[in-house]
Design a protein around this motif. Sequence first.
Motif, PDB file in Angstrom:
ATOM      1  N   LYS A  29       0.828  -1.202   0.000  1.00  0.00           N
ATOM      2  CA  LYS A  29       0.000   0.000   0.000  1.00  0.00           C
ATOM      3  C   LYS A  29       0.863   1.252   0.000  1.00  0.00           C
ATOM      4  N   LYS A  30       0.413   2.260  -0.702  1.00  0.00           N
ATOM      5  CA  LYS A  30       1.150   3.529  -0.762  1.00  0.00           C
ATOM      6  C   LYS A  30       0.751   4.394   0.423  1.00  0.00           C
ATOM      7  N   ILE A  31       1.701   4.688   1.276  1.00  0.00           N
ATOM      8  CA  ILE A  31       1.447   5.523   2.450  1.00  0.00           C
ATOM      9  C   ILE A  31       1.278   6.977   2.005  1.00  0.00           C
ATOM     10  N   PRO A  32       0.268   7.671   2.511  1.00  0.00           N
ATOM     11  CA  PRO A  32       0.093   9.088   2.136  1.00  0.00           C
ATOM     12  C   PRO A  32       1.312   9.926   2.517  1.00  0.00           C
ATOM     13  N   ARG A  33       1.470  11.027   1.845  1.00  0.00           N
ATOM     14  CA  ARG A  33       2.553  11.958   2.180  1.00  0.00           C
ATOM     15  C   ARG A  33       2.390  12.417   3.626  1.00  0.00           C
ATOM     16  N   ILE A  34       3.518  12.554   4.313  1.00  0.00           N
ATOM     17  CA  ILE A  34       3.492  12.929   5.733  1.00  0.00           C
ATOM     18  C   ILE A  34       4.245  14.239   5.946  1.00  0.00           C
ATOM     19  N   TYR A  35       3.618  15.133   6.697  1.00  0.00           N
ATOM     20  CA  TYR A  35       4.251  16.377   7.141  1.00  0.00           C
ATOM     21  C   TYR A  35       4.432  16.255   8.647  1.00  0.00           C
ATOM     22  N   SER A  36       5.686  16.248   9.090  1.00  0.00           N
ATOM     23  CA  SER A  36       5.985  16.070  10.513  1.00  0.00           C
ATOM     24  C   SER A  36       6.796  17.260  11.009  1.00  0.00           C
ATOM     25  N   ALA A  37       6.358  17.860  12.128  1.00  0.00           N
ATOM     26  CA  ALA A  37       7.045  19.022  12.680  1.00  0.00           C
ATOM     27  C   ALA A  37       7.134  18.905  14.187  1.00  0.00           C
ATOM     28  N   CYS A  38       8.261  19.366  14.743  1.00  0.00           N
ATOM     29  CA  CYS A  38       8.417  19.325  16.197  1.00  0.00           C
ATOM     30  C   CYS A  38       9.424  20.388  16.626  1.00  0.00           C
ATOM     31  N   GLY A  39       9.139  21.041  17.744  1.00  0.00           N
ATOM     32  CA  GLY A  39      10.064  22.013  18.292  1.00  0.00           C
ATOM     33  C   GLY A  39      11.281  21.331  18.885  1.00  0.00           C
ATOM     34  N   GLU A  40      12.441  21.920  18.690  1.00  0.00           N
ATOM     35  CA  GLU A  40      13.670  21.300  19.182  1.00  0.00           C
ATOM     36  C   GLU A  40      13.772  21.315  20.703  1.00  0.00           C
ATOM     37  N   ASN A  41      12.965  22.135  21.367  1.00  0.00           N
ATOM     38  CA  ASN A  41      12.942  22.151  22.831  1.00  0.00           C
ATOM     39  C   ASN A  41      11.845  21.267  23.417  1.00  0.00           C
ATOM     40  N   ASP A  42      11.168  20.544  22.553  1.00  0.00           N
ATOM     41  CA  ASP A  42      10.076  19.666  22.981  1.00  0.00           C
ATOM     42  C   ASP A  42      10.657  18.341  23.493  1.00  0.00           C
ATOM     43  N   THR A  43      10.102  17.824  24.587  1.00  0.00           N
ATOM     44  CA  THR A  43      10.575  16.540  25.120  1.00  0.00           C
ATOM     45  C   THR A  43      10.301  15.391  24.156  1.00  0.00           C
ATOM     46  N   LEU A  44       9.410  15.611  23.182  1.00  0.00           N
ATOM     47  CA  LEU A  44       9.089  14.578  22.191  1.00  0.00           C
ATOM     48  C   LEU A  44       9.952  14.686  20.930  1.00  0.00           C
ATOM     49  N   TYR A  45      10.907  15.628  20.942  1.00  0.00           N
ATOM     50  CA  TYR A  45      11.681  15.889  19.732  1.00  0.00           C
ATOM     51  C   TYR A  45      12.452  14.650  19.256  1.00  0.00           C
ATOM     52  N   GLN A  46      13.163  13.992  20.131  1.00  0.00           N
ATOM     53  CA  GLN A  46      13.971  12.839  19.720  1.00  0.00           C
ATOM     54  C   GLN A  46      13.108  11.703  19.190  1.00  0.00           C
ATOM     55  N   ASP A  47      11.944  11.486  19.789  1.00  0.00           N
ATOM     56  CA  ASP A  47      11.038  10.451  19.289  1.00  0.00           C
ATOM     57  C   ASP A  47      10.571  10.785  17.876  1.00  0.00           C
ATOM     58  N   ASN A  48      10.267  12.053  17.630  1.00  0.00           N
ATOM     59  CA  ASN A  48       9.815  12.452  16.300  1.00  0.00           C
ATOM     60  C   ASN A  48      10.944  12.396  15.280  1.00  0.00           C
ATOM     61  N   LEU A  49      12.144  12.794  15.689  1.00  0.00           N
ATOM     62  CA  LEU A  49      13.298  12.714  14.795  1.00  0.00           C
ATOM     63  C   LEU A  49      13.603  11.259  14.450  1.00  0.00           C
ATOM     64  N   SER A  50      13.554  10.380  15.429  1.00  0.00           N
ATOM     65  CA  SER A  50      13.787   8.962  15.196  1.00  0.00           C
ATOM     66  C   SER A  50      12.766   8.380  14.217  1.00  0.00           C
ATOM     67  N   PHE A  51      11.525   8.790  14.373  1.00  0.00           N
ATOM     68  CA  PHE A  51      10.484   8.291  13.476  1.00  0.00           C
ATOM     69  C   PHE A  51      10.685   8.830  12.059  1.00  0.00           C
ATOM     70  N   LYS A  52      11.104  10.075  11.953  1.00  0.00           N
ATOM     71  CA  LYS A  52      11.390  10.641  10.635  1.00  0.00           C
ATOM     72  C   LYS A  52      12.484   9.841   9.939  1.00  0.00           C
ATOM     73  N   GLU A  53      13.538   9.483  10.680  1.00  0.00           N
ATOM     74  CA  GLU A  53      14.631   8.700  10.098  1.00  0.00           C
ATOM     75  C   GLU A  53      14.151   7.308   9.701  1.00  0.00           C
ATOM     76  N   PHE A  54      13.293   6.724  10.507  1.00  0.00           N
ATOM     77  CA  PHE A  54      12.696   5.420  10.192  1.00  0.00           C
ATOM     78  C   PHE A  54      11.937   5.483   8.873  1.00  0.00           C
ATOM     79  N   LEU A  55      11.151   6.538   8.677  1.00  0.00           N
ATOM     80  CA  LEU A  55      10.379   6.689   7.447  1.00  0.00           C
ATOM     81  C   LEU A  55      11.288   6.914   6.243  1.00  0.00           C
ATOM     82  N   SER A  56      12.304   7.750   6.421  1.00  0.00           N
ATOM     83  CA  SER A  56      13.226   8.036   5.318  1.00  0.00           C
ATOM     84  C   SER A  56      13.945   6.778   4.857  1.00  0.00           C
ATOM     85  N   GLU A  57      14.341   5.923   5.792  1.00  0.00           N
ATOM     86  CA  GLU A  57      15.017   4.670   5.459  1.00  0.00           C
ATOM     87  C   GLU A  57      14.135   3.744   4.632  1.00  0.00           C
TER      88      GLU A  57
END
Length: 262
Positions: A189-217
């Motif tokens: 299945k073709k996954i829809p385009r994803i727009y992901s944004a997170c503030g660098e001072n957010d405690t969730l930043y590393q989780d979002n960055l990790s997920f972005k890298e997972f998707l890019s891979e």
Amino acid sequence: MARLECNVISYVLQRAVDITVVIPSVTIPESLEGPDKRPSHVIKEKYPVLYLLHGMGNNHATWCSYSNIEMFAEERNIAVVMLSGENKFYRTVPGGDDYYRFVEEELPEFITSMFPVSPLPEHTYIAGLSMGGAGALMHGIGNPDKFCAIGAFSAAIHEDKNEWGVPDSNEWGLPDPRKAVEQAIEEGKKIPRIYSACGENDTLYQDNLSFKEFLSERNVDITWVPAAGFGHEWRFWNEQVEAFLDWIPRSDGYGALGKRKI
């Protein structure tokens, strides 16, 4: 802009649910052109729609209270639907509420039957902040045939190494959308385009960055927006929902008209 607040009996949840629906309508500048002049934004086509999910502790009215979503939507001729999802992460709670089915089936069924909103996947988008960002990812990736694009702002996601969505997998029971991604890829299945944004001072930043890298891979189409100076806050989400509305692919007739003056 027409803003309608609905209290709807849900056959899935078996109780009333509060929903806010924003529909583009005649603006004051357009009304001043005279009663016989048809507003330029009115064409014979149903509106595209954004299902916009709130975060933990919020409700159907919070996006309208803390952001300029009504103005953004009216400028761009797009309907916006916001529901009260409580603190359930828009998923099926074992032995409890089936918010997953409500969002996937009952909500769009109600909206497209009651309002001038397109039922077509190419005109349908889903986005949210924090808990709502996680919900948008779960629904958009889990049902790629229903959505054109996904927006996740400061998404409350977590890398779950056990079963997806197990409440005790982390302190807050944050969901992990990785398995939904893997399943969609496995099923071709073709996954829809994803727009992901997170503030660098957010405690969730590393989780979002990790997920972005997972998707890019995995060659998933991901637009990643890190933002210096921002934490988990409404000023950031207000900026990002407008950026998301400008970023989404539009194939409807209203999109071709460009921004309206309001």
